[in-house]
Design a protein around this motif. Structure first.
Motif, PDB file in Angstrom:
ATOM      1  N   GLU A 177       0.861  -1.178   0.000  1.00 42.10           N
ATOM      2  CA  GLU A 177       0.000   0.000   0.000  1.00 42.10           C
ATOM      3  C   GLU A 177       0.899   1.230   0.000  1.00 42.10           C
ATOM      4  N   LEU A 178       1.412   1.578  -1.163  1.00 39.35           N
ATOM      5  CA  LEU A 178       2.302   2.715  -1.316  1.00 39.35           C
ATOM      6  C   LEU A 178       1.603   3.813  -2.093  1.00 39.35           C
ATOM      7  N   SER A 179       1.855   5.034  -1.702  1.00 35.15           N
ATOM      8  CA  SER A 179       1.274   6.163  -2.420  1.00 35.15           C
ATOM      9  C   SER A 179       1.884   6.238  -3.810  1.00 35.15           C
ATOM     10  N   PRO A 180       1.071   6.449  -4.828  1.00 36.58           N
ATOM     11  CA  PRO A 180       1.623   6.578  -6.177  1.00 36.58           C
ATOM     12  C   PRO A 180       2.460   7.850  -6.281  1.00 36.58           C
ATOM     13  N   ILE A 181       3.513   7.801  -7.098  1.00 35.14           N
ATOM     14  CA  ILE A 181       4.367   8.971  -7.250  1.00 35.14           C
ATOM     15  C   ILE A 181       4.179   9.611  -8.613  1.00 35.14           C
ATOM     16  N   HIS A 182       4.590  10.846  -8.701  1.00 38.77           N
ATOM     17  CA  HIS A 182       4.636  11.581  -9.961  1.00 38.77           C
ATOM     18  C   HIS A 182       6.053  11.373 -10.478  1.00 38.77           C
ATOM     19  N   PRO A 183       6.255  10.493 -11.471  1.00 37.52           N
ATOM     20  CA  PRO A 183       7.615  10.108 -11.871  1.00 37.52           C
ATOM     21  C   PRO A 183       8.492  11.264 -12.339  1.00 37.52           C
ATOM     22  N   ALA A 184       7.918  12.242 -13.007  1.00 34.04           N
ATOM     23  CA  ALA A 184       8.741  13.339 -13.529  1.00 34.04           C
ATOM     24  C   ALA A 184       9.301  14.207 -12.410  1.00 34.04           C
ATOM     25  N   LEU A 185       8.563  14.336 -11.318  1.00 33.83           N
ATOM     26  CA  LEU A 185       8.994  15.188 -10.210  1.00 33.83           C
ATOM     27  C   LEU A 185       9.555  14.402  -9.033  1.00 33.83           C
ATOM     28  N   ASN A 186       9.346  13.098  -9.028  1.00 34.56           N
ATOM     29  CA  ASN A 186       9.824  12.219  -7.960  1.00 34.56           C
ATOM     30  C   ASN A 186       9.246  12.630  -6.603  1.00 34.56           C
ATOM     31  N   ILE A 187       7.965  12.989  -6.627  1.00 32.02           N
ATOM     32  CA  ILE A 187       7.221  13.284  -5.407  1.00 32.02           C
ATOM     33  C   ILE A 187       5.907  12.520  -5.487  1.00 32.02           C
ATOM     34  N   SER A 188       5.218  12.410  -4.369  1.00 31.96           N
ATOM     35  CA  SER A 188       3.947  11.681  -4.385  1.00 31.96           C
ATOM     36  C   SER A 188       2.905  12.449  -5.200  1.00 31.96           C
ATOM     37  N   GLN A 189       1.936  11.713  -5.720  1.00 34.75           N
ATOM     38  CA  GLN A 189       0.828  12.342  -6.439  1.00 34.75           C
ATOM     39  C   GLN A 189       0.082  13.292  -5.499  1.00 34.75           C
ATOM     40  N   ARG A 190       0.004  12.932  -4.230  1.00 29.24           N
ATOM     41  CA  ARG A 190      -0.661  13.784  -3.241  1.00 29.24           C
ATOM     42  C   ARG A 190       0.088  15.111  -3.096  1.00 29.24           C
ATOM     43  N   ALA A 191       1.413  15.044  -3.024  1.00 26.08           N
ATOM     44  CA  ALA A 191       2.210  16.277  -2.927  1.00 26.08           C
ATOM     45  C   ALA A 191       2.062  17.109  -4.196  1.00 26.08           C
ATOM     46  N   PHE A 192       2.006  16.450  -5.350  1.00 22.25           N
ATOM     47  CA  PHE A 192       1.836  17.162  -6.612  1.00 22.25           C
ATOM     48  C   PHE A 192       0.493  17.901  -6.645  1.00 22.25           C
ATOM     49  N   ALA A 193      -0.575  17.230  -6.201  1.00 20.64           N
ATOM     50  CA  ALA A 193      -1.898  17.869  -6.162  1.00 20.64           C
ATOM     51  C   ALA A 193      -1.873  19.071  -5.215  1.00 20.64           C
ATOM     52  N   HIS A 194      -1.184  18.939  -4.098  1.00 21.20           N
ATOM     53  CA  HIS A 194      -1.078  20.048  -3.148  1.00 21.20           C
ATOM     54  C   HIS A 194      -0.313  21.221  -3.774  1.00 21.20           C
ATOM     55  N   LEU A 195       0.757  20.942  -4.477  1.00 16.06           N
ATOM     56  CA  LEU A 195       1.518  21.997  -5.150  1.00 16.06           C
ATOM     57  C   LEU A 195       0.669  22.718  -6.196  1.00 16.06           C
ATOM     58  N   LYS A 196      -0.157  21.959  -6.919  1.00 13.23           N
ATOM     59  CA  LYS A 196      -1.045  22.587  -7.900  1.00 13.23           C
ATOM     60  C   LYS A 196      -2.037  23.526  -7.225  1.00 13.23           C
ATOM     61  N   LEU A 197      -2.567  23.110  -6.079  1.00 10.70           N
ATOM     62  CA  LEU A 197      -3.486  23.980  -5.330  1.00 10.70           C
ATOM     63  C   LEU A 197      -2.774  25.242  -4.854  1.00 10.70           C
ATOM     64  N   LEU A 198      -1.567  25.101  -4.369  1.00  9.07           N
ATOM     65  CA  LEU A 198      -0.802  26.279  -3.948  1.00  9.07           C
ATOM     66  C   LEU A 198      -0.558  27.231  -5.116  1.00  9.07           C
ATOM     67  N   GLN A 199      -0.201  26.646  -6.261  1.00  8.48           N
ATOM     68  CA  GLN A 199       0.061  27.469  -7.442  1.00  8.48           C
ATOM     69  C   GLN A 199      -1.200  28.232  -7.860  1.00  8.48           C
ATOM     70  N   GLN A 200      -2.330  27.559  -7.806  1.00  4.37           N
ATOM     71  CA  GLN A 200      -3.586  28.217  -8.169  1.00  4.37           C
ATOM     72  C   GLN A 200      -3.910  29.343  -7.204  1.00  4.37           C
ATOM     73  N   SER A 201      -3.648  29.143  -5.922  1.00  2.00           N
ATOM     74  CA  SER A 201      -3.950  30.195  -4.936  1.00  2.00           C
ATOM     75  C   SER A 201      -2.991  31.377  -5.098  1.00  2.00           C
ATOM     76  N   TRP A 202      -1.759  31.144  -5.513  1.00  2.00           N
ATOM     77  CA  TRP A 202      -0.798  32.218  -5.706  1.00  2.00           C
ATOM     78  C   TRP A 202      -1.116  33.038  -6.948  1.00  2.00           C
ATOM     79  N   SER A 203      -1.644  32.386  -7.958  1.00  2.00           N
ATOM     80  CA  SER A 203      -1.923  33.100  -9.213  1.00  2.00           C
ATOM     81  C   SER A 203      -3.282  33.806  -9.189  1.00  2.00           C
ATOM     82  N   SER A 204      -4.061  33.606  -8.143  1.00  2.00           N
ATOM     83  CA  SER A 204      -5.376  34.256  -8.038  1.00  2.00           C
ATOM     84  C   SER A 204      -5.241  35.670  -7.535  1.00  2.00           C
TER      85      SER A 204
END
Length: 85
Positions: free
Chosen positions: A58-85
């Motif tokens: 039971e391992l969290s899936p990773i985002h291979p291009a960034l070598n971080i978890s998919q969960r961390a990637f989704a969080h980064l996208k949310l942060l980016q959206q809040s910064w650009s608003s």
């Protein structure tokens, strides 16, 4: 190399990674008894295992291009959206 997971023999790859597991925990570079586990190979071993869908781990899936978890990637996208608003 991205999107080429279908070319990998999952069973052999999982065996190769698990063969490097050290008796005290973690993964080493080689499967010999005189090799100790280190943080880099432990992380990369776990990250590699998370790419395989047919495992009982039971391992969290990773985002291979960034070598971080998919969960961390989704969080980064949310942060980016809040910064650009």
């Amino acid at each position: 190399m991205l999107n080429s997971i279908g070319w990998v023999d999952e069973e052999r790859m999982v065996k190769a990674v698990l063969d490097t597991q050290h008796r005290t925990g973690g993964f080493g570079k080689w499967h010999r008894d005189d090799t100790v586990a280190d943080i880099m190979h432990t992380y990369l071993g776990i990250a590699g295992l998370s790419l395989f869908k047919g495992l009982s781990f039971e391992l969290s899936p990773i985002h291979p291009a960034l070598n971080i978890s998919q969960r961390a990637f989704a969080h980064l996208k949310l942060l980016q959206q809040s910064w650009s608003s």
